[in-house]
Motif scaffolding. Structure first.
Motif, PDB file in Angstrom:
ATOM      1  N   ASP A 141       0.886  -0.781   0.051  1.00  0.00           N
ATOM      2  CA  ASP A 141      -0.136   0.177  -0.243  1.00  0.00           C
ATOM      3  C   ASP A 141       1.054   0.763   0.166  1.00  0.00           C
ATOM      4  OD1 ASP A 141      -2.022  -1.336  -0.473  1.00  0.00           O
ATOM      5  OD2 ASP A 141      -3.028  -1.195   1.714  1.00  0.00           O
ATOM      6  N   ARG A 144       1.445   2.472  -3.572  1.00  0.00           N
ATOM      7  CA  ARG A 144       0.277   2.847  -4.235  1.00  0.00           C
ATOM      8  C   ARG A 144       0.299   4.014  -5.127  1.00  0.00           C
ATOM      9  NH1 ARG A 144      -5.068   2.344  -1.224  1.00  0.00           N
ATOM     10  NH2 ARG A 144      -4.821   0.504  -0.624  1.00  0.00           N
ATOM     11  N   ARG A 174     -10.021  -3.817  -5.701  1.00  0.00           N
ATOM     12  CA  ARG A 174      -8.771  -4.174  -5.692  1.00  0.00           C
ATOM     13  C   ARG A 174      -8.478  -4.190  -6.975  1.00  0.00           C
ATOM     14  NH1 ARG A 174      -4.908  -4.535  -2.391  1.00  0.00           N
ATOM     15  NH2 ARG A 174      -3.151  -5.652  -3.118  1.00  0.00           N
ATOM     16  N   MET A 177      -6.681  -1.445  -8.468  1.00  0.00           N
ATOM     17  CA  MET A 177      -5.202  -0.542  -8.037  1.00  0.00           C
ATOM     18  C   MET A 177      -3.820  -0.795  -8.389  1.00  0.00           C
ATOM     19  SD  MET A 177      -6.120   0.192  -4.841  1.00  0.00           S
ATOM     20  CE  MET A 177      -7.770  -0.347  -3.522  1.00  0.00           C
ATOM     21  N   PHE A 179       0.284  -0.479  -8.518  1.00  0.00           N
ATOM     22  CA  PHE A 179       1.834   0.120  -7.552  1.00  0.00           C
ATOM     23  C   PHE A 179       3.129   0.965  -8.695  1.00  0.00           C
ATOM     24  CE2 PHE A 179      -1.850  -2.704  -5.680  1.00  0.00           C
ATOM     25  CZ  PHE A 179      -1.382  -2.289  -4.419  1.00  0.00           C
TER      26      PHE A 179
END
Length: 367
Positions: A141, A144, A174, A177, A179
């Motif tokens: 996270d 992210r 989800r 997302m 990253f």
């Protein structure tokens, strides 16, 4: 709750920095804070700043909050007789605040308007630097990528017909997302060596040495903020020169004559043997009261600077600390020979108040 605590802490740090800026000349010229340093922190005494706190009274002491009270009843117990006469001056609250050297260097740079230094030499070592290389579907996270995540969620909602322009709420799931991905890249690091030289003959008293100690602290604080690593060498001289540790540098006092060339020759020897010009940023600093044994030795110093040291150093700095026993001639000789050469910087330091402008003399050119 943790966020609020961090915000309060940051506000307090801003208050502390504001206090330091408003009294910065005082902090530069006093030695108390320099004596309170450990590793990467400096403790600075800050008057008139008090951290808000709760204060609790003793248990079962009666009074308001623990039973009924009457108008005029004292809080926290029975009244006691005091000693001494009443005063009309406010109490002095003193708090010691720890600042990192980086924070101190930031304040120094802002107050003196110092330009960042453009390194010259590149020592041949490698340091790992994080380099972000792309966007992935998985990751922690902390990495992210919010902008890309938002775009993915927006595209999904538009394509599925769930996006409402009248109520444009985007809720990532989800699979939306994204990253950042990264790798470690090797990067050369610029490093520097500072060679401090000081006249320790009888005419350089304790006050003159304290001025040098204060000024070298601030010089070192700024340079270490500009380079990955800093090496420091210390040379003392009267009629002869020798390399010493930092404590000896500021405590030694001799009674002999002065041959400045002995220090310059030793500094040049150290540079030649240990610090190749192509790999190091080299900063020689010399502090003296301006006395030298003879005009012949001064000529030798000038020739050594012209032929060798100035070709190796980023800049050569000479600070002349005023002493009632010194003639002050040496700075005049340097200014006569190198008046138009910006590789030589001279500065007169009459007293502690002169440290402020002297630091700017030395570091204000960004070399």
């Amino acid at each position: 709750m943790i966020l609020h605590i961090k915000q309060d802490h940051n506000r307090f740090r801003d208050i502390v920095k504001g206090k330091i800026r408003s009294n910065f000349k005082k902090y530069i010229s006093q030695g108390e804070m320099i004596g309170k340093r450990e590793n990467d922190f400096v403790s600075i005494p800050m008057p008139s700043i008090e951290i808000p706190h709760f204060q609790y009274g003793p248990k079962n002491s009666g009074g308001v909050g623990q039973g009924e009270g009457e108008n005029g009843s004292p809080l926290g117990g029975d009244p006691q007789e005091g000693e001494g006469e009443a005063g009309n001056a406010p109490g002095q609250h003193l708090l010691e605040v720890d600042l990192t050297f980086d924070e101190l260097a930031e304040i120094l740079g802002e107050e003196l308007k110092l330009p960042n230094i453009e390194p010259r030499g590149q020592k041949q070592i490698k340091a790992l630097k994080t380099k972000y290389t792309g966007i992935h579907h998985v990751g922690p996270d902390s990495l992210r990528h919010f902008k890309t995540t938002y775009k993915e969620a927006l595209k999904r909602q538009i394509s599925s017909g769930t996006y409402d322009p009248e109520n444009p709420v985007i809720v990532p799931i989800r699979k939306d997302m994204r990253f950042r991905s990264y790798k470690f890249a090797e990067q050369p690091q610029s490093n520097a060596v500072i060679i401090y030289m000081m006249d320790v003959s009888g005419s350089m008293g304790d006050e003159q040495k304290e001025i040098v100690r204060l000024e070298t602290f601030w010089i070192h604080t700024w340079l270490r903020s500009q380079y990955k690593e800093i090496e420091t060498r210390f040379i003392i001289h009267d009629a002869a020169a020798k390399e010493v540790d930092e404590e000896t540098f500021f405590r030694t006092r001799e009674s002999g004559g002065t041959l400045i060339s002995s220090a310059y020759s030793l500094a040049q020897k150290i540079i030649d043997e240990e610090y190749p010009v192509t790999e190091w940023n080299i900063y020689p600093f010399h502090f003296s009261d301006g006395d030298n044994w003879s005009g012949e030795d001064t000529r030798f110093c000038v020739d050594l600077l012209k032929d060798k040291m100035l070709k190796a150093a980023n800049v050569f700095c000479y600070g002349q600390v005023e002493s009632k026993y010194g003639s002050g001639q040496f700075i005049k000789d340097l200014e006569k020979e190198f008046g138009e050469d910006d590789r030589v910087i001279t500065s007169r330091i009459e007293n502690r108040d002169g440290i402020y402008s002297s630091i700017k003399d030395f570091l204000g050119k960004g070399k």
